[in-house]
Design a protein around this motif. Structure first.
Motif, short mmCIF file in Angstrom:
data_model
loop_
_atom_site.label_atom_id
_atom_site.label_comp_id
_atom_site.label_asym_id
_atom_site.label_seq_id
_atom_site.Cartn_x
_atom_site.Cartn_y
_atom_site.Cartn_z
N VAL A 1 21.08 18.62 121.06
CA VAL A 1 21.93 17.89 120.11
C VAL A 1 21.78 16.39 120.31
O VAL A 1 21.81 15.61 119.35
N SER A 2 21.58 15.98 121.56
CA SER A 2 21.42 14.56 121.86
C SER A 2 20.22 13.96 121.13
O SER A 2 20.25 12.80 120.71
N ASP A 3 19.15 14.74 120.96
CA ASP A 3 17.99 14.26 120.19
C ASP A 3 18.36 14.01 118.74
O ASP A 3 17.89 13.05 118.13
N ILE A 4 19.16 14.90 118.17
CA ILE A 4 19.61 14.72 116.79
C ILE A 4 20.48 13.47 116.69
O ILE A 4 20.33 12.66 115.75
N ALA A 5 21.38 13.29 117.65
CA ALA A 5 22.25 12.11 117.65
C ALA A 5 21.43 10.83 117.73
O ALA A 5 21.76 9.82 117.09
N ALA A 6 20.33 10.86 118.52
CA ALA A 6 19.52 9.66 118.71
C ALA A 6 18.83 9.21 117.43
O ALA A 6 18.40 8.05 117.33
N GLU B 1 14.06 16.42 101.86
CA GLU B 1 14.34 17.45 100.86
C GLU B 1 15.35 16.89 99.88
O GLU B 1 16.52 16.72 100.23
N ASN B 2 14.89 16.58 98.69
CA ASN B 2 15.74 15.94 97.67
C ASN B 2 16.30 14.64 98.24
O ASN B 2 15.56 13.76 98.62
N ASP B 3 17.62 14.53 98.35
CA ASP B 3 18.21 13.29 98.86
C ASP B 3 18.62 13.40 100.32
O ASP B 3 19.30 12.50 100.86
N THR B 4 18.20 14.47 101.00
CA THR B 4 18.58 14.69 102.39
C THR B 4 17.37 14.60 103.30
O THR B 4 16.29 15.12 103.00
N LEU B 5 17.55 13.92 104.43
CA LEU B 5 16.52 13.87 105.45
C LEU B 5 16.79 14.97 106.46
O LEU B 5 17.87 15.05 107.06
N ARG B 6 15.83 15.87 106.65
CA ARG B 6 15.95 16.98 107.59
C ARG B 6 15.35 16.57 108.93
O ARG B 6 14.28 15.95 108.98
N LEU B 7 16.02 16.96 110.00
CA LEU B 7 15.58 16.64 111.36
C LEU B 7 15.27 17.93 112.11
O LEU B 7 15.90 18.97 111.87
N PHE B 8 14.32 17.85 113.03
CA PHE B 8 14.01 19.02 113.84
C PHE B 8 13.58 18.57 115.24
O PHE B 8 12.79 17.65 115.40
N THR B 9 14.13 19.26 116.24
CA THR B 9 13.73 19.01 117.63
C THR B 9 13.64 20.34 118.36
O THR B 9 14.31 21.32 117.98
N THR B 10 12.81 20.39 119.37
CA THR B 10 12.71 21.60 120.19
C THR B 10 12.53 21.19 121.63
O THR B 10 11.88 20.18 121.94
N ASP B 11 13.10 21.97 122.53
CA ASP B 11 13.05 21.62 123.95
C ASP B 11 13.15 22.90 124.78
O ASP B 11 13.77 23.89 124.36
N THR B 12 12.56 22.85 125.96
CA THR B 12 12.54 24.01 126.86
C THR B 12 13.13 23.64 128.21
O THR B 12 12.87 22.56 128.74
N MET B 13 13.94 24.54 128.76
CA MET B 13 14.45 24.42 130.12
C MET B 13 13.92 25.60 130.93
O MET B 13 14.04 26.75 130.50
N LYS C 1 27.69 15.33 127.19
CA LYS C 1 28.22 15.34 125.82
C LYS C 1 27.34 14.45 124.95
O LYS C 1 27.26 13.24 125.15
N ALA C 2 26.67 15.06 124.02
CA ALA C 2 25.85 14.29 123.08
C ALA C 2 26.74 13.36 122.26
O ALA C 2 27.85 13.73 121.86
N ARG C 3 26.27 12.15 122.00
CA ARG C 3 27.08 11.14 121.33
C ARG C 3 26.88 11.18 119.82
O ARG C 3 26.51 10.17 119.18
N VAL C 4 27.14 12.34 119.22
CA VAL C 4 26.92 12.53 117.79
C VAL C 4 27.87 11.64 116.97
O VAL C 4 27.43 10.94 116.04
N ASP C 5 29.15 11.67 117.27
CA ASP C 5 30.11 10.89 116.49
C ASP C 5 29.88 9.40 116.68
O ASP C 5 29.93 8.62 115.71
N GLU C 6 29.65 8.99 117.91
CA GLU C 6 29.40 7.58 118.18
C GLU C 6 28.17 7.08 117.43
O GLU C 6 28.14 5.96 116.93
N ALA C 7 27.16 7.95 117.35
CA ALA C 7 25.91 7.55 116.69
C ALA C 7 26.10 7.27 115.21
O ALA C 7 25.35 6.49 114.61
N GLN C 8 27.12 7.90 114.60
CA GLN C 8 27.36 7.68 113.17
C GLN C 8 27.83 6.25 112.90
O GLN C 8 27.60 5.71 111.81
N ILE C 9 28.46 5.62 113.88
CA ILE C 9 28.83 4.21 113.76
C ILE C 9 27.67 3.33 114.18
O ILE C 9 27.32 2.36 113.51
#
Length: 322
Positions: free
Chosen positions: A71-76, A34-46, A188-196
């Motif tokens: 959230v871990s899927d988004i981080a990945a 979308e414009n200059d942004t990449l949108r992500l989507f994940t879905t999961d069931t427990m 704990k999803a590794r969101v911050d770590e994934a940015q590096i």
């Protein structure tokens, strides 16, 4: 038919009708632009009984695990989470108070990552089931499973296998020590770590189904092979005293157990030193293998023998007592 063969079987023939789609089925998230942004989507069931047992966790802990796993899927993919929808199937035994406490756990994760809960659905059924639909975004690029290169190092974050050990102890009605149970109940999803990591990695995936499964995904999707050195897998050493009780080695739990929600990624040998120098988190990074040109999946064992990489976790196939 295993999980991924089933997915291929039922989705065959579907077309993508929108030009802004960058990635559809086959990665941790779908991606569109979308414009200059990449949108992500994940879905999961427990599902109660398969993914959680109420007697093992507080409702808050179930809510935390439920959202952190998504959230871990988004981080990945190297992204950050944004919007959340939650759908619940509740049985007649589930009280409003239990459900309210479940949402306290969900809210704590939303507050931590600044995720906006925008809606969802609640209905009645015979078994409690939780489904999250989570959106995220990445400003410039995302990291896929399918872009590993021959000679790349295979690296994991954190320690692997602890959640599996805790689950196996609980299966035997043995209370796990806090340091193991916490890895199972509060991933704990590794969101911050994934940015590096995303600045240096050639491919990435999260470890939800064990090292063996995820390494095969990276190699297969990249049309390459992989060799995993089981002696280098980072485990909590003091958990070894429970191997006899659970009937599994720590390494086998790490290879086949899942639910660690750490990251596995590949990085060139050239970029590895620079990543290490820029990675200032307390989370350890450990090289556990290498991507190969020949399309085979291998493991180095403690006795230095090389054998086929063991089968990882699969939702639709018989697994060892994991």
């Amino acid at each position: 038919m295993n999980e991924f063969n089933l997915i291929s079987h039922i989705t065959a023939g579907f077309k993508t009708y929108h030009g802004q789609v960058v990635k559809g089925i086959g990665d941790d998230c779908a991606v569109w632009k979308e414009n200059d942004t990449l949108r992500l989507f994940t879905t999961d069931t427990m599902v109660e009984g398969d993914h959680f047992i109420k007697e093992w966790f507080t409702p808050q802990q179930i809510g935390i695990r439920f959202i952190e796993s998504n959230v871990s899927d988004i981080a990945a993919m190297g992204g950050t989470p944004t919007f959340l929808f939650v759908s619940l199937v509740l049985d007649s035994k589930t009280s409003p108070d239990w459900t309210r406490k479940l949402y306290l756990g969900i809210k704590s994760v939303c507050n931590h990552y600044k995720i906006s809960l925008l809606g969802g659905n609640i209905t009645h059924g015979r078994t409690v089931s939780l489904t999250a639909s989570l959106f995220g975004e990445a400003k410039s690029s995302v990291i896929y499973r399918s872009t590993a290169k021959t000679g790349d190092l295979v690296v994991v974050t954190g320690d692997i296998g602890s959640a599996c050990v805790a689950r196996l102890l609980l299966n035997k009605k043995i209370t796990p020590p806090h340091y193991l149970f916490n890895r199972f109940s509060h991933p704990k999803a590794r969101v911050d770590e994934a940015q590096i990591i995303r600045k240096f990695a050639s491919s990435m995936i999260d470890i939800s189904d064990g090292i063996a499964s995820e390494a095969k995904h990276l190699a297969k999707d990249s049309k390459r092979g992989v060799i995993i050195d089981t002696t280098r897998i980072p485990v909590i050493a003091k958990a070894r005293k429970y191997e006899g009780l659970i009937g599994q080695t720590l390494e086998n739990c790490a290879l086949r157990g899942g639910e660690d929600y750490e990251l596995m990624f590949t990085v060139s040998k050239k970029n590895w030193p620079e990543l290490q120098s820029e990675f200032t988190f307390n989370t350890p990074l450990t090289v556990v293998g290498e991507i190969c040109s020949k399309k085979e999946y291998l493991q180095v064992n403690s006795d230095k023998t090389i054998t086929p990489l063991v089968k990882g976790f699969d939702h639709f196939s018989e697994n060892i007592n994991l």
